[in-house]
Scaffold this motif. Sequence first.
Motif, PDB file in Angstrom:
ATOM      1  N   SER A   1      44.581  34.609  27.632  1.00 17.08           N
ATOM      2  CA  SER A   1      45.112  33.494  26.851  1.00 17.08           C
ATOM      3  C   SER A   1      46.543  33.178  27.298  1.00 17.08           C
ATOM      4  O   SER A   1      46.762  32.923  28.481  1.00 17.08           O
ATOM      5  CB  SER A   1      45.016  33.840  25.354  1.00 17.08           C
ATOM      6  N   MET A   2      47.528  33.213  26.397  1.00 23.50           N
ATOM      7  CA  MET A   2      48.900  32.965  26.835  1.00 23.50           C
ATOM      8  C   MET A   2      49.328  33.953  27.903  1.00 23.50           C
ATOM      9  O   MET A   2      50.097  33.614  28.824  1.00 23.50           O
ATOM     10  CB  MET A   2      49.871  33.042  25.656  1.00 23.50           C
ATOM     11  N   GLY A   3      48.847  35.194  27.813  1.00 16.88           N
ATOM     12  CA  GLY A   3      49.203  36.193  28.812  1.00 16.88           C
ATOM     13  C   GLY A   3      48.792  35.796  30.212  1.00 16.88           C
ATOM     14  O   GLY A   3      49.424  36.206  31.195  1.00 16.88           O
ATOM     15  N   ALA A   4      47.737  34.967  30.336  1.00 13.99           N
ATOM     16  CA  ALA A   4      47.321  34.491  31.653  1.00 13.99           C
ATOM     17  C   ALA A   4      48.348  33.524  32.230  1.00 13.99           C
ATOM     18  O   ALA A   4      48.607  33.519  33.436  1.00 13.99           O
ATOM     19  CB  ALA A   4      45.948  33.832  31.550  1.00 13.99           C
ATOM     20  N   PHE A   5      48.944  32.692  31.376  1.00  8.10           N
ATOM     21  CA  PHE A   5      50.000  31.782  31.845  1.00  8.10           C
ATOM     22  C   PHE A   5      51.229  32.580  32.280  1.00  8.10           C
ATOM     23  O   PHE A   5      51.858  32.261  33.297  1.00  8.10           O
ATOM     24  CB  PHE A   5      50.377  30.804  30.736  1.00  8.10           C
ATOM     25  N   VAL A   6      51.574  33.609  31.511  1.00  4.88           N
ATOM     26  CA  VAL A   6      52.690  34.473  31.881  1.00  4.88           C
ATOM     27  C   VAL A   6      52.405  35.147  33.219  1.00  4.88           C
ATOM     28  O   VAL A   6      53.271  35.196  34.111  1.00  4.88           O
ATOM     29  CB  VAL A   6      52.954  35.534  30.794  1.00  4.88           C
ATOM     30  N   ALA A   7      51.187  35.649  33.382  1.00  2.34           N
ATOM     31  CA  ALA A   7      50.821  36.340  34.614  1.00  2.34           C
ATOM     32  C   ALA A   7      50.926  35.412  35.822  1.00  2.34           C
ATOM     33  O   ALA A   7      51.450  35.795  36.879  1.00  2.34           O
ATOM     34  CB  ALA A   7      49.404  36.897  34.498  1.00  2.34           C
ATOM     35  N   ALA A   8      50.438  34.186  35.684  1.00  3.90           N
ATOM     36  CA  ALA A   8      50.484  33.241  36.798  1.00  3.90           C
ATOM     37  C   ALA A   8      51.924  32.917  37.181  1.00  3.90           C
ATOM     38  O   ALA A   8      52.284  32.896  38.373  1.00  3.90           O
ATOM     39  CB  ALA A   8      49.726  31.965  36.439  1.00  3.90           C
ATOM     40  N   LEU A   9      52.778  32.681  36.191  1.00  2.00           N
ATOM     41  CA  LEU A   9      54.174  32.362  36.491  1.00  2.00           C
ATOM     42  C   LEU A   9      54.890  33.569  37.077  1.00  2.00           C
ATOM     43  O   LEU A   9      55.702  33.430  38.010  1.00  2.00           O
ATOM     44  CB  LEU A   9      54.883  31.881  35.220  1.00  2.00           C
ATOM     45  N   ALA A  10      54.589  34.767  36.565  1.00  2.00           N
ATOM     46  CA  ALA A  10      55.209  35.982  37.105  1.00  2.00           C
ATOM     47  C   ALA A  10      54.821  36.180  38.568  1.00  2.00           C
ATOM     48  O   ALA A  10      55.648  36.569  39.396  1.00  2.00           O
ATOM     49  CB  ALA A  10      54.807  37.197  36.275  1.00  2.00           C
ATOM     50  N   ALA A  11      53.566  35.917  38.897  1.00  2.00           N
ATOM     51  CA  ALA A  11      53.106  36.075  40.278  1.00  2.00           C
ATOM     52  C   ALA A  11      53.815  35.105  41.210  1.00  2.00           C
ATOM     53  O   ALA A  11      54.128  35.442  42.356  1.00  2.00           O
ATOM     54  CB  ALA A  11      51.597  35.870  40.341  1.00  2.00           C
ATOM     55  N   VAL A  12      54.072  33.892  40.728  1.00  2.00           N
ATOM     56  CA  VAL A  12      54.766  32.890  41.546  1.00  2.00           C
ATOM     57  C   VAL A  12      56.240  33.238  41.708  1.00  2.00           C
ATOM     58  O   VAL A  12      56.802  33.152  42.807  1.00  2.00           O
ATOM     59  CB  VAL A  12      54.596  31.486  40.924  1.00  2.00           C
ATOM     60  N   ARG A  13      56.856  33.662  40.618  1.00  2.00           N
ATOM     61  CA  ARG A  13      58.297  33.970  40.669  1.00  2.00           C
ATOM     62  C   ARG A  13      58.594  35.288  41.380  1.00  2.00           C
ATOM     63  O   ARG A  13      59.690  35.461  41.928  1.00  2.00           O
ATOM     64  CB  ARG A  13      58.861  34.025  39.241  1.00  2.00           C
ATOM     65  N   HIS A  14      57.642  36.214  41.354  1.00  2.00           N
ATOM     66  CA  HIS A  14      57.884  37.551  41.916  1.00  2.00           C
ATOM     67  C   HIS A  14      56.719  37.952  42.830  1.00  2.00           C
ATOM     68  O   HIS A  14      56.015  38.930  42.546  1.00  2.00           O
ATOM     69  CB  HIS A  14      58.060  38.572  40.790  1.00  2.00           C
ATOM     70  N   PRO A  15      56.513  37.239  43.921  1.00  8.23           N
ATOM     71  CA  PRO A  15      55.358  37.521  44.787  1.00  8.23           C
ATOM     72  C   PRO A  15      55.388  38.896  45.433  1.00  8.23           C
ATOM     73  O   PRO A  15      54.348  39.403  45.844  1.00  8.23           O
ATOM     74  CB  PRO A  15      55.444  36.411  45.844  1.00  8.23           C
ATOM     75  N   ASP A  16      56.571  39.514  45.498  1.00  5.24           N
ATOM     76  CA  ASP A  16      56.668  40.852  46.098  1.00  5.24           C
ATOM     77  C   ASP A  16      56.257  41.947  45.125  1.00  5.24           C
ATOM     78  O   ASP A  16      56.048  43.098  45.532  1.00  5.24           O
ATOM     79  CB  ASP A  16      58.100  41.108  46.570  1.00  5.24           C
ATOM     80  N   ARG A  17      56.121  41.635  43.847  1.00  7.55           N
ATOM     81  CA  ARG A  17      55.810  42.645  42.836  1.00  7.55           C
ATOM     82  C   ARG A  17      54.328  42.680  42.466  1.00  7.55           C
ATOM     83  O   ARG A  17      53.829  43.701  42.004  1.00  7.55           O
ATOM     84  CB  ARG A  17      56.615  42.388  41.542  1.00  7.55           C
ATOM     85  N   PHE A  18      53.626  41.535  42.627  1.00  8.69           N
ATOM     86  CA  PHE A  18      52.267  41.442  42.092  1.00  8.69           C
ATOM     87  C   PHE A  18      51.279  41.013  43.163  1.00  8.69           C
ATOM     88  O   PHE A  18      51.561  40.151  43.992  1.00  8.69           O
ATOM     89  CB  PHE A  18      52.219  40.450  40.924  1.00  8.69           C
ATOM     90  N   GLY A  19      50.089  41.642  43.125  1.00 12.96           N
ATOM     91  CA  GLY A  19      49.029  41.315  44.058  1.00 12.96           C
ATOM     92  C   GLY A  19      48.022  40.376  43.437  1.00 12.96           C
ATOM     93  O   GLY A  19      48.409  39.378  42.813  1.00 12.96           O
ATOM     94  N   PRO A  20      46.713  40.672  43.556  1.00 13.59           N
ATOM     95  CA  PRO A  20      45.684  39.780  42.999  1.00 13.59           C
ATOM     96  C   PRO A  20      45.844  39.608  41.492  1.00 13.59           C
ATOM     97  O   PRO A  20      46.424  40.447  40.800  1.00 13.59           O
ATOM     98  CB  PRO A  20      44.371  40.505  43.339  1.00 13.59           C
ATOM     99  N   LEU A  21      45.285  38.516  41.000  1.00 14.90           N
ATOM    100  CA  LEU A  21      45.522  38.097  39.623  1.00 14.90           C
ATOM    101  C   LEU A  21      44.198  37.846  38.914  1.00 14.90           C
ATOM    102  O   LEU A  21      43.305  37.190  39.460  1.00 14.90           O
ATOM    103  CB  LEU A  21      46.353  36.808  39.650  1.00 14.90           C
TER     104      LEU A  21
END
Length: 297
Positions: free
Chosen positions: A105-125
């Motif tokens: 839900s909202m956590g998915a929007f947070v996850a997508a933005l986090a992946a974009v802002r911090h591509p070195d920290r997060f892999g697949p989504l």
Amino acid sequence: MTAHPEYEEIEVPVRGGALTALRWPAADPDAPVVVALHGITANALSWAAVARQLAGRVTLIAPDLRGRAGSAHLPGPYGIGAHTDDIAALAEALGPDRVVLAGHSMGAFVAALAAVRHPDRFGPLLLVDGGIGFPAPTHLTPDELMTAVIGPAMDRLSMTFPDRAAYRAFWQAHPAFADAWSDEVDAYIQRDLTGEEPELRSTCRIEAIRTDGVGLFDEEVLSAVRKLPADAVLLWAARGLMDEEQGLYDEGRLTAAGLGGTRVEPVAVKDVNHYTVLTGDRGAREIADRLVAFARA
């Protein structure tokens, strides 16, 4: 009787204090790590069924997002961007390896933005019934937007309950849980309570929920799924928040969202609603298997 895996509470320094998270450890201490984010008025224990289905194959870490449950004490400013900063700090504390990121839900929007802002920290989504938005109607006020986003949930935040049994009964009457109640769901909703009888109330800070809800319509948040640095799967529930036949997404809405050319693969999950796609066995099993596959890739 189904065994429920044990978890521990951990704390991670973030702006204004410490973010509380729950950690379900893997059987192998060197196993991959998955960070999982809950919905707008939920908490970390919403991921308990997924933890059970994971059966120790990966380490699952689910934070209480800023303004909820164990992290209710954290101050503003709130918003989707503030959550991404907190999640980046959590990932940094876990070590140098990139982690798999999931959100409901909202956590998915947070996850997508986090992946974009911090591509070195997060892999697949893994996005679970969220993360794909639609432009906000321009004629609505912020409060009207909030009603459109989460409706009756906002009313619950200002209610009080005489005891925990009353809160349980409130949720058992919810259409989404009519045939899907479990000990895990009970523990999850009870984690939301604070205060003393006869005036128990939700831990969710109304100002945090309002800010986060309006933030779901921010252009940077809406466009994040089009800029993902890694592959993503969207598991969308066939039924809606009140177990109605129309879910948040369907084939038509996803076509209109224009996911072609993005790195997002939509996958329908049948016979679940917006809540039970996460808390029920069918949805939790699908999520767990996807997370293990991502983590081992």
